[in-house]
Design a protein around this motif. Structure first.
Motif, PDB file in Angstrom:
ATOM      1  N   MET A   1       0.742  -1.208  -0.147  1.00 52.52           N
ATOM      2  CA  MET A   1       0.113  -0.051  -0.109  1.00 52.52           C
ATOM      3  C   MET A   1       0.872   1.307   0.107  1.00 52.52           C
ATOM      4  SD  MET A   1      -3.228  -0.424  -0.354  1.00 52.52           S
ATOM      5  CE  MET A   1      -4.149   1.057   0.295  1.00 52.52           C
ATOM      6  N   GLY A   2       1.833   1.248   0.786  1.00 51.06           N
ATOM      7  CA  GLY A   2       2.879   2.386   0.563  1.00 51.06           C
ATOM      8  C   GLY A   2       3.406   2.937  -0.841  1.00 51.06           C
ATOM      9  N   LEU A   3       3.527   2.050  -1.602  1.00 45.74           N
ATOM     10  CA  LEU A   3       3.939   2.209  -2.976  1.00 45.74           C
ATOM     11  C   LEU A   3       2.764   3.016  -3.711  1.00 45.74           C
ATOM     12  CD1 LEU A   3       6.033   1.954  -5.301  1.00 45.74           C
ATOM     13  CD2 LEU A   3       4.961  -0.107  -5.891  1.00 45.74           C
ATOM     14  N   GLN A   4       1.507   2.740  -3.364  1.00 46.55           N
ATOM     15  CA  GLN A   4       0.469   3.594  -4.294  1.00 46.55           C
ATOM     16  C   GLN A   4       0.433   5.019  -3.375  1.00 46.55           C
ATOM     17  OE1 GLN A   4      -2.893   1.192  -2.902  1.00 46.55           O
ATOM     18  NE2 GLN A   4      -2.705  -0.446  -4.298  1.00 46.55           N
ATOM     19  N   TRP A   5       0.665   5.221  -2.393  1.00 49.03           N
ATOM     20  CA  TRP A   5       0.644   6.430  -1.794  1.00 49.03           C
ATOM     21  C   TRP A   5       1.849   7.358  -2.211  1.00 49.03           C
ATOM     22  CZ3 TRP A   5      -3.984   7.848  -1.073  1.00 49.03           C
ATOM     23  CH2 TRP A   5      -4.964   6.862  -0.463  1.00 49.03           C
ATOM     24  N   MET A   6       3.120   6.691  -2.302  1.00 45.38           N
ATOM     25  CA  MET A   6       4.296   7.189  -2.825  1.00 45.38           C
ATOM     26  C   MET A   6       4.064   7.761  -4.269  1.00 45.38           C
ATOM     27  SD  MET A   6       8.227   5.998  -2.853  1.00 45.38           S
ATOM     28  CE  MET A   6       8.069   4.943  -4.281  1.00 45.38           C
ATOM     29  N   VAL A   7       3.489   6.880  -5.137  1.00 40.74           N
ATOM     30  CA  VAL A   7       2.906   7.394  -6.481  1.00 40.74           C
ATOM     31  C   VAL A   7       2.121   8.474  -6.839  1.00 40.74           C
ATOM     32  CG1 VAL A   7       2.111   6.612  -8.677  1.00 40.74           C
ATOM     33  CG2 VAL A   7       3.614   4.901  -7.769  1.00 40.74           C
ATOM     34  N   LEU A   8       1.312   8.524  -5.794  1.00 44.93           N
ATOM     35  CA  LEU A   8       0.165   9.603  -5.755  1.00 44.93           C
ATOM     36  C   LEU A   8       0.957  10.884  -5.157  1.00 44.93           C
ATOM     37  CD1 LEU A   8      -2.736  10.042  -6.459  1.00 44.93           C
ATOM     38  CD2 LEU A   8      -3.248   9.604  -4.041  1.00 44.93           C
ATOM     39  N   GLY A   9       1.615  10.534  -4.345  1.00 46.57           N
ATOM     40  CA  GLY A   9       2.365  11.919  -3.779  1.00 46.57           C
ATOM     41  C   GLY A   9       3.505  12.624  -4.965  1.00 46.57           C
ATOM     42  N   TYR A  10       4.071  11.700  -5.702  1.00 52.21           N
ATOM     43  CA  TYR A  10       4.983  12.085  -6.670  1.00 52.21           C
ATOM     44  C   TYR A  10       3.890  12.821  -7.778  1.00 52.21           C
ATOM     45  CZ  TYR A  10       9.011   9.774  -4.818  1.00 52.21           C
ATOM     46  OH  TYR A  10      10.028   9.549  -4.208  1.00 52.21           O
ATOM     47  N   VAL A  11       2.776  12.237  -8.236  1.00 54.23           N
ATOM     48  CA  VAL A  11       1.886  12.642  -9.074  1.00 54.23           C
ATOM     49  C   VAL A  11       1.471  14.072  -8.545  1.00 54.23           C
ATOM     50  CG1 VAL A  11      -0.410  12.622 -10.190  1.00 54.23           C
ATOM     51  CG2 VAL A  11       1.265  10.542 -10.167  1.00 54.23           C
ATOM     52  N   VAL A  12       1.139  14.137  -7.245  1.00 53.64           N
ATOM     53  CA  VAL A  12       0.572  15.707  -6.777  1.00 53.64           C
ATOM     54  C   VAL A  12       1.825  16.502  -7.064  1.00 53.64           C
ATOM     55  CG1 VAL A  12       0.094  16.614  -4.735  1.00 53.64           C
ATOM     56  CG2 VAL A  12      -1.159  14.617  -5.429  1.00 53.64           C
ATOM     57  N   ALA A  13       2.999  16.092  -6.785  1.00 54.22           N
ATOM     58  CA  ALA A  13       4.144  17.035  -6.542  1.00 54.22           C
ATOM     59  C   ALA A  13       4.409  17.315  -8.195  1.00 54.22           C
ATOM     60  CB  ALA A  13       5.457  16.267  -5.931  1.00 54.22           C
ATOM     61  N   ALA A  14       4.286  16.718  -9.150  1.00 56.34           N
ATOM     62  CA  ALA A  14       4.360  16.901 -10.470  1.00 56.34           C
ATOM     63  C   ALA A  14       3.413  17.772 -10.815  1.00 56.34           C
ATOM     64  CB  ALA A  14       4.363  15.739 -11.196  1.00 56.34           C
ATOM     65  N   GLU A  15       2.099  17.673 -10.460  1.00 57.95           N
ATOM     66  CA  GLU A  15       1.058  18.455 -10.839  1.00 57.95           C
ATOM     67  C   GLU A  15       1.165  19.949 -10.383  1.00 57.95           C
ATOM     68  OE1 GLU A  15      -2.443  16.429  -9.469  1.00 57.95           O
ATOM     69  OE2 GLU A  15      -2.621  15.553 -11.462  1.00 57.95           O
ATOM     70  N   ALA A  16       1.765  20.073  -8.878  1.00 59.00           N
ATOM     71  CA  ALA A  16       1.967  21.413  -8.698  1.00 59.00           C
ATOM     72  C   ALA A  16       3.145  21.947  -9.136  1.00 59.00           C
ATOM     73  CB  ALA A  16       2.429  21.094  -7.187  1.00 59.00           C
ATOM     74  N   ALA A  17       4.185  21.354  -9.580  1.00 56.71           N
ATOM     75  CA  ALA A  17       5.250  21.841 -10.432  1.00 56.71           C
ATOM     76  C   ALA A  17       4.568  22.428 -11.649  1.00 56.71           C
ATOM     77  CB  ALA A  17       6.061  20.730 -10.563  1.00 56.71           C
ATOM     78  N   ILE A  18       3.891  21.726 -12.587  1.00 61.10           N
ATOM     79  CA  ILE A  18       3.249  22.110 -13.702  1.00 61.10           C
ATOM     80  C   ILE A  18       2.224  23.240 -13.441  1.00 61.10           C
ATOM     81  CG2 ILE A  18       1.515  21.301 -15.401  1.00 61.10           C
ATOM     82  CD1 ILE A  18       2.646  18.267 -15.156  1.00 61.10           C
ATOM     83  N   ALA A  19       1.569  23.268 -12.566  1.00 64.21           N
ATOM     84  CA  ALA A  19       0.541  24.145 -12.357  1.00 64.21           C
ATOM     85  C   ALA A  19       1.555  25.578 -12.027  1.00 64.21           C
ATOM     86  CB  ALA A  19      -0.249  23.907 -11.255  1.00 64.21           C
TER      87      ALA A  19
END
Length: 129
Positions: A1-19
């Motif tokens: 389960m930890g891998l899913q949250w890590m991936v989602l955290g990276y996606v959120v960080a990437a989205e924040a950088a894109i925004a």
């Protein structure tokens, strides 16, 4: 389960950088290239919405079936573990919400920028006539 949250955290960080990148002031040519690139990336990134929704459902299911430790028979360790799981669930729910909100805001920013570009082209066309 930890891998899913890590991936989602990276996606959120990437989205924040894109925004951040698409909202920073820059020359029109650079801005149009960035927005067109981000617009191309929006289709594959749409997968974050069902992924976050599934994770929210998982959080809800675990919350409904979690053993509640509020009585006096609970030990301090059990109570700490219960509170830690509650904090993790709240953090993960915020992460899912942030992923959806950032995706929506990036879509809206790109849409508005394209609309502004088309209006500027129409204005230029009318000025040339």
């Amino acid at each position: 389960m930890g891998l899913q949250w890590m991936v989602l955290g990276y996606v959120v960080a990437a989205e924040a950088a894109i925004a951040l990148v698409i909202t920073l002031p820059s020359p029109k040519l650079v801005k149009s290239r960035i927005v067109s690139l981000v617009s191309l990336l929006l289709s594959p990134l749409a997968g974050v919405i069902p992924f976050a929704a599934f994770q929210l459902l998982d959080i809800y299911w675990k919350n409904e079936h979690r053993l509640i430790c509020t009585s006096e028979t609970c030990t301090a360790g059990e109570r700490d573990r219960y509170e830690k799981s509650i904090y993790k669930a709240q953090r993960n729910a915020l992460l899912c919400g942030a992923a959806c909100l950032l995706y929506w805001s990036i879509c809206a920013i790109c849409k508005y920028y394209k609309k502004i570009q088309s209006l500027e082209e129409v204005e230029k066309k009318y000025k040339d006539q």
